[in-house]
Design a protein around this motif. Structure first.
Motif, mmCIF file in Angstrom:
data_model
loop_
_atom_site.group_PDB
_atom_site.id
_atom_site.type_symbol
_atom_site.label_atom_id
_atom_site.label_comp_id
_atom_site.label_asym_id
_atom_site.label_seq_id
_atom_site.Cartn_x
_atom_site.Cartn_y
_atom_site.Cartn_z
ATOM 1 N N ALA A 79 -0.045 -12.189 11.245
ATOM 2 C CA ALA A 79 0.755 -11.286 12.087
ATOM 3 C C ALA A 79 1.186 -10.110 11.225
ATOM 4 N N HIS A 80 1.580 -9.027 11.874
ATOM 5 C CA HIS A 80 2.142 -7.914 11.122
ATOM 6 C C HIS A 80 3.068 -7.095 12.005
ATOM 7 N N ILE A 81 3.928 -6.327 11.364
ATOM 8 C CA ILE A 81 4.902 -5.482 12.055
ATOM 9 C C ILE A 81 4.373 -4.058 12.081
ATOM 10 N N GLU A 82 4.594 -3.375 13.191
ATOM 11 C CA GLU A 82 4.297 -1.950 13.326
ATOM 12 C C GLU A 82 5.631 -1.209 13.331
ATOM 13 N N LEU A 95 8.961 3.401 1.094
ATOM 14 C CA LEU A 95 8.563 1.995 1.110
ATOM 15 C C LEU A 95 8.025 1.548 -0.240
ATOM 16 N N LEU A 96 7.272 2.395 -0.903
ATOM 17 C CA LEU A 96 6.774 2.065 -2.238
ATOM 18 C C LEU A 96 7.935 1.924 -3.222
ATOM 19 N N GLU A 97 8.966 2.776 -3.072
ATOM 20 C CA GLU A 97 10.162 2.665 -3.915
ATOM 21 C C GLU A 97 10.881 1.339 -3.691
ATOM 22 N N LEU A 98 10.842 0.843 -2.449
ATOM 23 C CA LEU A 98 11.502 -0.424 -2.123
ATOM 24 C C LEU A 98 10.717 -1.640 -2.595
ATOM 25 N N GLY A 99 9.441 -1.454 -2.959
ATOM 26 C CA GLY A 99 8.648 -2.576 -3.451
ATOM 27 C C GLY A 99 7.397 -2.871 -2.657
ATOM 28 N N ALA A 100 7.092 -2.051 -1.649
ATOM 29 C CA ALA A 100 5.841 -2.231 -0.907
ATOM 30 C C ALA A 100 4.664 -1.872 -1.812
ATOM 31 N N ILE A 101 3.508 -2.371 -1.445
ATOM 32 C CA ILE A 101 2.266 -2.076 -2.158
ATOM 33 C C ILE A 101 1.311 -1.431 -1.168
ATOM 34 N N LYS A 102 0.602 -0.404 -1.611
ATOM 35 C CA LYS A 102 -0.374 0.269 -0.754
ATOM 36 C C LYS A 102 -1.780 -0.163 -1.173
ATOM 37 N N PRO A 103 -2.463 -0.919 -0.302
ATOM 38 C CA PRO A 103 -3.835 -1.306 -0.634
ATOM 39 C C PRO A 103 -4.767 -0.094 -0.573
ATOM 40 N N PRO A 109 -5.790 6.584 7.723
ATOM 41 C CA PRO A 109 -4.551 6.997 7.058
ATOM 42 C C PRO A 109 -3.889 8.228 7.657
ATOM 43 N N GLU A 110 -4.616 9.017 8.416
ATOM 44 C CA GLU A 110 -3.985 10.175 9.056
ATOM 45 C C GLU A 110 -3.172 9.769 10.283
ATOM 46 N N ARG A 111 -3.412 8.567 10.820
ATOM 47 C CA ARG A 111 -2.699 8.078 12.010
ATOM 48 C C ARG A 111 -1.696 6.990 11.681
ATOM 49 N N TRP A 112 -2.042 6.120 10.733
ATOM 50 C CA TRP A 112 -1.121 5.075 10.286
ATOM 51 C C TRP A 112 -1.512 4.635 8.904
ATOM 52 N N ARG A 113 -0.557 4.015 8.226
ATOM 53 C CA ARG A 113 -0.782 3.492 6.880
ATOM 54 C C ARG A 113 -0.503 2.002 6.892
ATOM 55 N N VAL A 114 -1.318 1.274 6.187
ATOM 56 C CA VAL A 114 -1.112 -0.160 6.020
ATOM 57 C C VAL A 114 -0.509 -0.364 4.635
ATOM 58 N N LEU A 115 0.605 -1.079 4.601
ATOM 59 C CA LEU A 115 1.263 -1.414 3.350
ATOM 60 C C LEU A 115 1.461 -2.928 3.315
ATOM 61 N N LEU A 116 1.801 -3.448 2.142
ATOM 62 C CA LEU A 116 2.062 -4.879 1.978
ATOM 63 C C LEU A 116 3.506 -5.058 1.538
ATOM 64 N N PRO A 118 6.706 -7.420 -0.135
ATOM 65 C CA PRO A 118 6.699 -8.142 -1.404
ATOM 66 C C PRO A 118 6.007 -9.506 -1.375
ATOM 67 N N ALA A 119 5.880 -10.124 -0.193
ATOM 68 C CA ALA A 119 5.182 -11.408 -0.100
ATOM 69 C C ALA A 119 3.721 -11.245 0.298
ATOM 70 N N GLY A 120 3.260 -9.980 0.430
ATOM 71 C CA GLY A 120 1.862 -9.727 0.743
ATOM 72 C C GLY A 120 1.542 -9.575 2.215
ATOM 73 N N HIS A 121 2.551 -9.668 3.102
ATOM 74 C CA HIS A 121 2.281 -9.488 4.531
ATOM 75 C C HIS A 121 1.964 -8.020 4.813
ATOM 76 N N PRO A 122 0.842 -7.742 5.441
ATOM 77 C CA PRO A 122 0.558 -6.358 5.832
ATOM 78 C C PRO A 122 1.516 -5.907 6.939
ATOM 79 N N PHE A 123 1.902 -4.640 6.877
ATOM 80 C CA PHE A 123 2.634 -4.023 7.973
ATOM 81 C C PHE A 123 2.185 -2.574 8.044
ATOM 82 N N CYS A 124 2.375 -1.954 9.201
ATOM 83 C CA CYS A 124 1.882 -0.592 9.417
ATOM 84 C C CYS A 124 3.028 0.354 9.704
#
Length: 129
Positions: A79-82, A95-103, A109-116, A118-124
């Motif tokens: 599952a993931h959060i939008e 989000l990267l400052e808070l600890g997200a990771i950008k795969p 990427p011009e419409r949405w970004r997928v990030l992870l 801290p536990a690796g769950h993808p979110f957009c």
């Protein structure tokens, strides 16, 4: 047979989505800062974030938790959060400052970004909503 008698039907309310993870406190810190949600309930193994009277986010410690490997299907994301944002670049930076990771892989990427998280769950994040 159906009935219109709602007095016999129990009432249901949407309460929360809960994510399995290795460290509920770390996840609560990340999403709490991101969404401005305070901790409503906390134990060593579970944290619930939210605002009184509204649906929230929960984080449950799972002893043998395995991170999703998105986009590799070896360990599905489940599952993931939008999240809607006004500016993709500014939101991504925060989000990267808070600890997200950008795969590396970003489908559109011009419409949405997928990030992870801290536990690796993808979110957009997207400007579409």
């Amino acid at each position: 047979m159906t009935t219109n008698d709602t007095t016999s039907a129990p009432a249901f309310r949407y309460a929360a989505v809960t994510f399995d993870c290795a460290d509920p406190s770390e996840m609560a810190r990340f999403y709490g800062e991101l969404l401005g949600f305070p901790v409503l309930y906390s134990t060593d193994d579970f944290v619930l974030l939210g605002k009184e009277g509204a649906a929230g986010l929960g984080f449950n410690r799972l002893a043998d938790y395995r991170r999703p490997t998105w986009p590799d299907p070896a360990q599905e994301k489940q599952a993931h959060i939008e999240l809607g944002v006004d500016d993709l670049d500014l939101a991504e930076k925060r989000l990267l400052e808070l600890g997200a990771i950008k795969p590396e892989f970003q489908p559109q990427p011009e419409r949405w970004r997928v990030l992870l998280d801290p536990a690796g769950h993808p979110f957009c994040i997207t400007t579409l909503v």
